[in-house]
Design a protein around this motif. Structure first.
Motif, mmCIF file in Angstrom:
data_model
loop_
_atom_site.group_PDB
_atom_site.id
_atom_site.type_symbol
_atom_site.label_atom_id
_atom_site.label_comp_id
_atom_site.label_asym_id
_atom_site.label_seq_id
_atom_site.Cartn_x
_atom_site.Cartn_y
_atom_site.Cartn_z
ATOM 1 N N TRP A 116 0.826 -1.211 0.000
ATOM 2 C CA TRP A 116 0.000 0.000 0.000
ATOM 3 C C TRP A 116 0.858 1.257 0.000
ATOM 4 N N THR A 117 0.263 2.368 -0.444
ATOM 5 C CA THR A 117 0.950 3.651 -0.412
ATOM 6 C C THR A 117 -0.060 4.784 -0.269
ATOM 7 N N THR A 118 0.366 5.856 0.404
ATOM 8 C CA THR A 118 -0.456 7.068 0.489
ATOM 9 C C THR A 118 -0.099 8.045 -0.625
ATOM 10 N N ASP A 119 0.845 7.676 -1.485
ATOM 11 C CA ASP A 119 1.262 8.524 -2.607
ATOM 12 C C ASP A 119 1.499 7.642 -3.823
ATOM 13 N N HIS A 120 0.416 7.140 -4.383
ATOM 14 C CA HIS A 120 0.502 6.181 -5.485
ATOM 15 C C HIS A 120 1.047 6.829 -6.751
ATOM 16 N N HIS A 121 1.933 6.103 -7.442
ATOM 17 C CA HIS A 121 2.452 6.524 -8.735
ATOM 18 C C HIS A 121 2.401 5.353 -9.707
ATOM 19 N N GLU A 122 2.402 5.684 -10.971
ATOM 20 C CA GLU A 122 2.362 4.680 -12.018
ATOM 21 C C GLU A 122 3.422 3.605 -11.802
ATOM 22 N N ASP A 123 2.992 2.353 -11.863
ATOM 23 C CA ASP A 123 3.872 1.192 -11.848
ATOM 24 C C ASP A 123 4.628 1.002 -10.527
ATOM 25 N N ASP A 124 4.097 1.549 -9.412
ATOM 26 C CA ASP A 124 4.782 1.300 -8.131
ATOM 27 C C ASP A 124 4.352 -0.014 -7.492
ATOM 28 N N LYS A 125 3.365 -0.680 -8.097
ATOM 29 C CA LYS A 125 2.893 -1.992 -7.641
ATOM 30 C C LYS A 125 2.284 -1.932 -6.232
ATOM 31 N N ARG A 126 1.802 -0.746 -5.840
ATOM 32 C CA ARG A 126 1.140 -0.570 -4.550
ATOM 33 C C ARG A 126 -0.256 0.011 -4.765
ATOM 34 N N SER A 127 -1.199 -0.395 -3.935
ATOM 35 C CA SER A 127 -2.558 0.131 -4.009
ATOM 36 C C SER A 127 -2.647 1.438 -3.233
ATOM 37 N N PRO A 128 -3.431 2.395 -3.709
ATOM 38 C CA PRO A 128 -3.540 3.676 -3.017
ATOM 39 C C PRO A 128 -4.434 3.593 -1.780
ATOM 40 N N VAL A 129 -3.981 4.197 -0.695
ATOM 41 C CA VAL A 129 -4.782 4.293 0.528
ATOM 42 C C VAL A 129 -5.759 5.456 0.367
ATOM 43 N N GLY A 130 -7.013 5.250 0.758
ATOM 44 C CA GLY A 130 -7.949 6.362 0.694
ATOM 45 C C GLY A 130 -9.399 5.941 0.655
ATOM 46 N N VAL A 131 -10.247 6.925 0.416
ATOM 47 C CA VAL A 131 -11.694 6.727 0.256
ATOM 48 C C VAL A 131 -12.046 7.174 -1.153
ATOM 49 N N PHE A 132 -12.655 6.265 -1.919
ATOM 50 C CA PHE A 132 -12.964 6.553 -3.315
ATOM 51 C C PHE A 132 -14.387 6.088 -3.630
ATOM 52 N N THR A 133 -15.067 6.848 -4.463
ATOM 53 C CA THR A 133 -16.410 6.455 -4.872
ATOM 54 C C THR A 133 -16.347 5.288 -5.844
ATOM 55 N N LEU A 134 -17.474 4.586 -5.977
ATOM 56 C CA LEU A 134 -17.627 3.461 -6.905
ATOM 57 C C LEU A 134 -18.807 3.790 -7.810
ATOM 58 N N SER A 135 -18.529 4.078 -9.079
ATOM 59 C CA SER A 135 -19.566 4.627 -9.946
ATOM 60 C C SER A 135 -19.878 3.800 -11.183
ATOM 61 N N ASP A 136 -18.903 3.019 -11.672
ATOM 62 C CA ASP A 136 -19.064 2.349 -12.962
ATOM 63 C C ASP A 136 -18.509 0.932 -12.916
ATOM 64 N N ALA A 137 -19.082 0.071 -13.740
ATOM 65 C CA ALA A 137 -18.673 -1.335 -13.774
ATOM 66 C C ALA A 137 -18.664 -1.819 -15.209
ATOM 67 N N GLY A 138 -18.148 -3.036 -15.392
ATOM 68 C CA GLY A 138 -18.118 -3.611 -16.726
ATOM 69 C C GLY A 138 -17.400 -4.942 -16.709
ATOM 70 N N GLY A 139 -17.043 -5.420 -17.907
ATOM 71 C CA GLY A 139 -16.322 -6.670 -17.987
ATOM 72 C C GLY A 139 -16.526 -7.376 -19.302
ATOM 73 N N VAL A 140 -15.823 -8.498 -19.437
ATOM 74 C CA VAL A 140 -15.943 -9.340 -20.621
ATOM 75 C C VAL A 140 -17.301 -10.025 -20.646
ATOM 76 N N LEU A 141 -17.774 -10.461 -19.482
ATOM 77 C CA LEU A 141 -19.016 -11.224 -19.400
ATOM 78 C C LEU A 141 -20.235 -10.317 -19.456
ATOM 79 N N ASP A 142 -21.360 -10.904 -19.791
ATOM 80 C CA ASP A 142 -22.620 -10.158 -19.817
ATOM 81 C C ASP A 142 -22.951 -9.622 -18.432
ATOM 82 N N ASP A 143 -23.704 -8.560 -18.405
ATOM 83 C CA ASP A 143 -24.151 -7.937 -17.164
ATOM 84 C C ASP A 143 -24.844 -8.991 -16.283
ATOM 85 N N PRO A 144 -24.337 -9.219 -15.055
ATOM 86 C CA PRO A 144 -24.939 -10.234 -14.191
ATOM 87 C C PRO A 144 -26.121 -9.704 -13.385
#
Length: 247
Positions: A116-144
């Motif tokens: 984990w990191t509190t200062d995420h950067h491209e390709d650091d292989k760490r997930s960003p710490v924080g609170v984020f909204t969830l607004s959109d979804a998708g995928g290869v498979l049909d909508d479940p």
């Protein structure tokens, strides 16, 4: 994950450019537990449990992040990372009833392979710490039966030059609104904060090990979240290692 274009998905996945074969993943499981006091031999009750949990708060989340949960949010996906440098985590869905948060489901999961990191950067292989909204979804498979807007497209398909264990990573995805434009498909490449801050961070299917920045869960867990997270309930994800979450 989002890429420079939908047809160039392989170039930018889970916040990494030219990502290696071990891009993203997770696994199914559960969490939880507690302690109860025992009666002393003389009959006197001895309380040995910790401080009472405030039902009006998300457990084990400190004031810094607790205050960032929108007041109108009634669904919180909490990702409890095992450690700062660990790829293992537990995902818990909390639902608000009145003023009380209730644990609905929990699953074992994975996060960034370097933690984990509190200062995420491209390709650091760490997930960003924080609170984020969830607004959109998708995928290869049909909508479940997703409640969030769902974009089905073969363009989500992980490239087949990746290890076979990764081919189904993006069968289902939920975009984490980190450095992206809400209201667009998860693979939209727009990064408002610039490419250096990474992007294309999703909840998605598991391949059994750490990711480049995403959080990954089992297929049943993803199906449950897709069918449960409701835009009218303003869902958010609260994510980080346990120490940073409590700070």
């Amino acid at each position: 994950m989002n890429g420079a274009t939908r047809t160039g998905l392989a170039a930018m996945v889970c916040g990494a450019v030219a990502v290696s074969l071990s891009a993203c993943g997770g696994s199914e499981g559960g969490s939880g537990g507690g302690a109860n006091g025992r009666a002393r031999s003389g009959g006197e009750a001895a309380r040995t449990s910790g401080p009472a949990v405030d039902p009006k708060r998300i457990p084990d989340v400190g004031d810094r992040l607790q205050k960032r949960i929108p007041s109108d949010s009634r669904q919180v996906v909490a990702v409890y990372g095992e450690g700062k440098d660990s790829a293992d985590s537990t995902v818990v869905l909390y639902t608000k009833s009145g003023t009380t948060w209730k644990k609905t489901r929990s699953w074992a999961a994975h996060n960034g392979k370097k933690g984990w990191t509190t200062d995420h950067h491209e390709d650091d292989k760490r997930s960003p710490v924080g609170v984020f909204t969830l607004s959109d979804a998708g995928g290869v498979l049909d909508d479940p039966g997703a409640r969030l807007p769902y974009t089905q497209s073969e363009d989500f398909q992980a490239p087949h030059y990746w290890a076979k264990s990764h081919w189904h990573d993006f069968d289902y995805v939920i975009a984490i609104d980190y450095n992206r434009l809400k209201g667009n498909p998860p693979d939209d490449p727009t990064r408002p904060w610039g490419d250096a801050k990474g992007g294309g961070i999703w909840l998605h299917m598991d391949h059994g090990s750490g990711t480049s920045a995403c959080v990954s869960l089992s297929k049943p867990a993803m199906e449950y979240l897709l069918r449960t997270l409701d835009p009218d309930q303003h869902p958010v994800v609260v994510m980080g290692d346990k120490a940073d979450l409590k700070a």
